[in-house]
Scaffold this active site. Structure first.
Site, PDB file in Angstrom:
ATOM      1  NE  ARG A  54     -14.940 -28.792 -25.760  1.00 28.43           N
ATOM      2  CZ  ARG A  54     -16.052 -29.264 -26.312  1.00 28.43           C
ATOM      3  NH1 ARG A  54     -17.209 -29.096 -25.707  1.00 28.43           N
ATOM      4  NH2 ARG A  54     -16.022 -29.889 -27.472  1.00 28.43           N
ATOM      5  CG  HIS A  78     -18.431 -36.748 -27.019  1.00 27.54           C
ATOM      6  ND1 HIS A  78     -18.377 -37.810 -26.153  1.00 27.54           N
ATOM      7  CD2 HIS A  78     -17.571 -35.834 -26.519  1.00 27.54           C
ATOM      8  CE1 HIS A  78     -17.532 -37.545 -25.170  1.00 27.54           C
ATOM      9  NE2 HIS A  78     -17.031 -36.345 -25.366  1.00 27.54           N
ATOM     10  CG  HIS A 116     -17.075 -31.066 -20.188  1.00 29.20           C
ATOM     11  ND1 HIS A 116     -15.912 -30.374 -19.959  1.00 29.20           N
ATOM     12  CD2 HIS A 116     -17.789 -30.329 -21.087  1.00 29.20           C
ATOM     13  CE1 HIS A 116     -15.909 -29.273 -20.704  1.00 29.20           C
ATOM     14  NE2 HIS A 116     -17.039 -29.214 -21.387  1.00 29.20           N
ATOM     15  CE1 TYR A 164     -20.030 -27.256 -24.523  1.00 27.85           C
ATOM     16  CE2 TYR A 164     -19.950 -27.648 -22.144  1.00 27.85           C
ATOM     17  CZ  TYR A 164     -19.309 -27.565 -23.361  1.00 27.85           C
ATOM     18  OH  TYR A 164     -17.953 -27.770 -23.435  1.00 27.85           O
ATOM     19  CD  GLU A 223     -11.293 -30.517 -22.659  1.00 25.67           C
ATOM     20  OE1 GLU A 223     -12.206 -30.466 -23.492  1.00 25.67           O
ATOM     21  OE2 GLU A 223     -10.469 -31.445 -22.609  1.00 25.67           O
ATOM     22  CG  ASP A 242     -10.241 -57.122 -49.671  1.00 22.81           C
ATOM     23  OD1 ASP A 242     -10.996 -56.118 -49.596  1.00 22.81           O
ATOM     24  OD2 ASP A 242      -9.856 -57.588 -50.750  1.00 22.81           O
ATOM     25  CD  GLU A 278      -9.592 -29.438 -25.527  1.00 23.19           C
ATOM     26  OE1 GLU A 278     -10.340 -29.501 -26.505  1.00 23.19           O
ATOM     27  OE2 GLU A 278      -9.220 -30.430 -24.870  1.00 23.19           O
ATOM     28  CG  HIS A 302      -9.384 -38.523 -23.369  1.00 24.71           C
ATOM     29  ND1 HIS A 302     -10.699 -38.898 -23.384  1.00 24.71           N
ATOM     30  CD2 HIS A 302      -9.364 -37.242 -23.830  1.00 24.71           C
ATOM     31  CE1 HIS A 302     -11.436 -37.886 -23.832  1.00 24.71           C
ATOM     32  NE2 HIS A 302     -10.658 -36.881 -24.112  1.00 24.71           N
ATOM     33  CG  ASP A 341      -8.170 -32.202 -27.142  1.00 26.25           C
ATOM     34  OD1 ASP A 341      -9.037 -31.609 -27.807  1.00 26.25           O
ATOM     35  OD2 ASP A 341      -8.439 -32.912 -26.162  1.00 26.25           O
ATOM     36  CG  ASP A 395     -12.853 -30.722 -29.112  1.00 26.03           C
ATOM     37  OD1 ASP A 395     -11.637 -30.897 -29.377  1.00 26.03           O
ATOM     38  OD2 ASP A 395     -13.383 -31.102 -28.048  1.00 26.03           O
ATOM     39  CG  HIS A 403      -8.248 -34.876 -21.502  1.00 29.03           C
ATOM     40  ND1 HIS A 403      -7.268 -34.992 -22.455  1.00 29.03           N
ATOM     41  CD2 HIS A 403      -9.238 -34.136 -22.076  1.00 29.03           C
ATOM     42  CE1 HIS A 403      -7.661 -34.382 -23.563  1.00 29.03           C
ATOM     43  NE2 HIS A 403      -8.846 -33.841 -23.373  1.00 29.03           N
TER      44      HIS A 403
HETATM   45 MN   LIG Z   1      -9.921 -32.376 -24.823  1.00 28.90          MN
END
Ligand SMILES: [Mn+2]
Length: 439
Positions: free
Chosen positions: A402, A240, A347, A385, A381, A39, A404, A358, A268, A257, A351
């Site tokens: 990365r 991710h 990648h 890797y 971004e 609940d 970004e 996104h 982001d 990130d 975006h």
């Molecule tokens: Mn992003």
């Protein structure tokens, strides 16, 4: 000051949607509350399309809009008992005044009212297929109107997905949205600075995550915009990664990130920095390549550029860098053509960004990459890797980087709204050095 200042942008968005749909009636429900277990519920998050058009944050609400421009809200009624347990609700009357609707009714009246509103209307616009429950209800309304056929009432002949029209509108941000996005960006940039100031060998990834969340919340952001990625060492090569449970080690990099959501709008940001505050020679070499790729991509963010141009510019710099590092043999053209660079950069370079991290909006139209226009908001971004492998030189192993930023397309080029998060090597090292000197 105009008392309707706060809602004028929402009124304008509804006016534009009414004009775009040309005929018929549109229905946009907000998101349902969702159970987390038994609940208890997940923290409530409204539907982005609904919120974009209304600014109304309560659950159990529906916007109905006629092509003639009349806007009607259905929402929960006031209820003393429920408000003691769950807090304030506007109720239809206050909601109508506060948010500028022409009419407002209790949500329980929706089925009856829709069967009336759809009489002699050529089209019903709603999020077709988004939720089986709404699909079933829409069919019931249409059948209820058809049942009045012998009384001379015509039912809508066309059902259309309303999301396409709203997606297109959301792609170009208005002044109210841009103001919120700048604030969300600024809060997230502050959180990244705090992460740099507090990271160190022996601390855990989740401790740094806690610093980010603290900085978001204490500045008024309601949520993280997505699960923060706090990835040390080899974890930085997991795109991710969300476990955030490993200890940080001297000599390794930390990739973060993370962005916040402020009044519905996402930021982001990704930054990568050394746990000990000093980039090693190999880390520096890879970092400089990613930074150069980001600059090349940003130079392409301007009106008239096709959506893919920043990505292509970044890929060229990254591909050459991968060759220079000795990770791939050339020639350059073959690395691009056969896409062998994808082993290290798998990648895309950005975006759309907005109410959804996104965000809504097409990237291609009729097979052509969308040209950028002022007011569009996107991330830039690039990354590299380098997972540990036999053919990778020792010093380059487990380096994931990365960088970004969030940018708004302007008439001249672009505005970087996340610039307060440092990304130059000297700048990062200085910030980390100063923080350590204070401890
Ligand atoms: Mn992003």
């Amino acid at each position: 000051m105009n008392p309707n200042e706060g809602i004028s942008h929402h009124l304008e968005r509804r006016r534009r949607l009414a004009a775009a749909m040309a005929e018929g009636v549109a229905l946009v429900p907000t998101a349902p509350e969702r159970v987390r277990n038994r609940d208890t519920h997940f923290p409530y998050r409204f539907d982005s399309h609904f919120y974009y058009l209304t600014g109304f944050a309560e659950p159990e609400a529906v916007l109905v809009l006629t092509a003639g421009g009349k806007s009607i809200l259905f929402c929960r009624e006031r209820n003393e008992e429920r408000e003691i347990w769950e807090g304030f609700r506007h109720g239809p009357q206050a909601a109508r005044e506060r948010f500028g609707f022409d009419e407002a009714y209790p949500i329980a009246a929706l089925d009856e009212k829709m069967a009336e509103l759809l009489e002699n209307q050529p089209a019903l616009h709603y999020p077709v297929g988004a939720d089986p429950e709404w699909d079933a209800r829409a069919m019931r309304w249409l059948n209820a109107v058809r049942a009045k056929g012998r009384a001379g009432v015509a039912a809508p002949e066309r059902v259309q997905d309303v999301r396409g029209l709203v997606d297109g509108m959301r792609l170009v941000k208005d002044a109210q949205e841009l103001a919120l996005m700048r604030r969300a960006a600024r809060i997230a940039a502050g959180a990244h600075r705090r992460a740099m100031q507090t990271a160190g060998a022996g601390r855990y990834e989740y401790e740094i995550e806690a610093e980010l969340l603290y900085e978001f919340r204490r500045n008024g952001a309601q949520f993280p915009a997505y699960s923060p990625i706090v990835a040390g060492g080899a974890n930085s090569c997991v795109l991710h990664y969300v476990f955030n449970d490993a200890p940080l080690r001297d000599g390794e990099l930390l990739l973060i990130d993370a962005g916040c959501e402020l009044d519905g709008y996402a930021s982001d940001i990704t930054r990568t920095f050394p746990v000990n505050g000093r980039f090693s020679a190999a880390q520096r070499e890879v970092y400089d390549i990613v930074l150069a790729a980001q600059k090349a991509a940003m130079d392409k963010v301007r009106p008239g550029s096709a959506w893919n141009e920043p990505h292509e510019a970044a890929v060229r710099v990254l591909a050459q860098g991968i060759i220079d590092l000795g990770l791939l043999q050339g020639p350059f053209d073959e690395v691009l053509e056969k896409e062998t660079y994808k082993r290290f950069y798998m990648h895309r370079t950005g975006h759309w960004l907005g109410l959804d991290v996104h965000d809504a909006g097409e990237y291609k139209r009729a097979g052509q990459w969308r040209p950028l226009e002022p007011g569009m908001t996107l991330t830039v971004e690039p990354g590299l890797y380098i997972r540990a492998a036999g053919d990778v030189p020792e010093p380059l192993r487990n380096i994931g980087i990365r960088i970004e930023d969030d940018v708004v397309v302007t008439p001249q080029g672009c505005e970087v709204i996340t610039a307060e998060a440092p990304k130059g090597i000297a700048e990062i090292e200085a910030l980390m050095r100063d923080a350590r000197a204070r401890d």
